[in-house]
Design an enzyme around this catalytic site. Structure first.
Site, mmCIF file in Angstrom:
data_model
loop_
_atom_site.group_PDB
_atom_site.id
_atom_site.type_symbol
_atom_site.label_atom_id
_atom_site.label_comp_id
_atom_site.label_asym_id
_atom_site.label_seq_id
_atom_site.Cartn_x
_atom_site.Cartn_y
_atom_site.Cartn_z
ATOM 1 N N HIS A 60 0.814 -1.243 0.049
ATOM 2 C CA HIS A 60 0.215 -0.022 0.028
ATOM 3 C C HIS A 60 0.817 1.417 0.207
ATOM 4 C CE1 HIS A 60 -3.226 2.908 0.871
ATOM 5 N NE2 HIS A 60 -4.034 1.619 0.836
ATOM 6 N N ASP A 68 -7.795 -5.270 0.328
ATOM 7 C CA ASP A 68 -8.586 -6.255 -0.576
ATOM 8 C C ASP A 68 -8.123 -7.491 -0.499
ATOM 9 O OD1 ASP A 68 -9.226 -3.812 -2.239
ATOM 10 O OD2 ASP A 68 -7.123 -3.345 -2.522
#
Length: 370
Positions: free
Chosen positions: A256, A307
């Site tokens: 991320h 996710d």
């Protein structure tokens, strides 16, 4: 000018809605861990819009308004029935949300009161659109929303036509809480850029849905499920992942830009994936995901993001893979509209510059000589 590719590290605005500081995500100053364990999605929606958690009467009133607003104009449902059979689910949602504005007489009213009403209406209607699209493409009639139930309950009910299991409702509700807002992510920024021109809230949310459609944003959880399907079984995980890593291919659901020490939301979804696997008696997706995490984190130092485990959660809930990103939109609508309201409160047109890198000192050559 100093150019920063992707605007990484650039502070583009101030906001009091959510923050990511030292790897900790908060909504209005409340840690996401606290909210995930102790607040419903409706409470989080109220928090993001009004800046505080609701008392019981305020929560009851919001749930009532959601129920009153959840029905979608018949004309929009008729349009969905005309979409091509293989229409992308996010393209369908983007188009349907845009068309909602045509049937809202207050679409272009810009008062704070009118925009909050539209935020509530959008939050209530997007789940109805997603469920209706899913049924229509299967040759089924849409199921009308219920009143007095949660958004998670209503969505699962409209999707299947059956009363959902409470464990499933709780799992989806928590997933919605975890996805509700995330500071100035790509889709939220797109929404704020759009409404900074003083365009309407429907245009802002439509822009956000367009940004969320991309696989580097909302589409990542669907890509994770594609990977799990390609792997097929637990026994194939190690060879598949090792080959991908050896070829320097991206493993979806890891890393991320903001979180360097792991996404704080991932642990909640991992726990949820494990609990749902135990409940259904099928632990394979969870066990495959854990093995993938061990390999990727061990070899690359990358940790799963929100996710990664949401893919196995939604699949265990028997939600079709191409509805994963629309469910993300159902949740993130709260954050988008909160940011849109905040943008309107202290607006300035968002207009950055670009460093020109093309040719210089060019002249127009007569057309006969080109």
């Amino acid at each position: 000018m100093t150019v920063t590719k992707g605007l990484e590290g650039i502070v583009a605005t101030t906001s009091s809605i959510s923050s990511i500081i030292d790897g900790v995500l908060t909504y209005r100053g409340i840690n996401i861990d606290d909210l995930a364990e102790h607040a419903s999605f409706e409470e989080v929606a109220y928090l993001l819009w009004y800046g505080k958690l609701p008392n019981q009467s305020e929560l009851d009133e919001l749930i009532k308004k959601f129920g009153e607003s959840a029905a979608v104009p018949a004309q929009v449902l008729d349009q969905i029935k005309l979409y091509p059979s293989k229409t992308n689910s996010m393209a369908a949602l983007r188009t349907a949300v845009s068309s909602l504005a045509l049937y809202d007489e207050s679409a272009n009213e810009m008062s704070q009161e009118a925009n909050i009403k539209k935020a509530i209406k959008l939050q209530a209607q997007i789940p109805t659109i997603v469920a209706a699209f899913a049924r229509i493409r299967e040759g089924k009639e849409p199921v009308a929303p219920k009143s007095g139930v949660s958004i998670a309950y209503n969505f699962l009910y409209m999707l299947t036509g059956q009363e959902p299991d409470q464990v499933a409702v709780k799992a989806l509700d928590q997933a919605l809480v975890l996805h509700a807002d995330h500071e100035l992510n790509a889709s939220t920024f797109a929404a704020r850029v759009t409404v900074a021109t003083l365009s309407d809230i429907y245009s802002g949310v439509t822009s956000a849905i367009g940004a969320l459609k991309g696989p580097l944003h909302g589409g990542a959880n669907e890509a994770v499920m594609v990977m799990l399907e390609e792997i097929g079984s637990f026994g194939n995980v190690e060879s598949y992942i090792n080959e991908k890593l050896a070829n320097k291919e991206k493993i979806m659901g890891f890393g991320h830009r903001v979180y360097k020490n792991g996404d704080p939301r991932a642990k909640h979804l991992q726990k949820m994936s494990r609990e749902l696997g135990k409940l259904t008696g099928n632990m394979e997706l969870y066990e495959m995901s854990v093995k993938i995490e061990e390999l990727v984190t061990g070899q690359k130092g990358l940790k799963p993001n929100v996710d990664f485990y949401s893919a196995s959660v939604y699949t265990t809930l028997q939600i079709p893979r191409d509805l994963f990103t629309p469910i993300f939109a159902i949740s993130r609508c709260t954050g988008w509209t909160a940011h849109i309201l905040e943008q309107y409160e202290n607006n300035r047109l968002i207009r950055p510059r670009a460093e020109y890198t093309g040719p210089v000192d060019q002249k127009v050559t007569p057309i006969a000589q080109r």
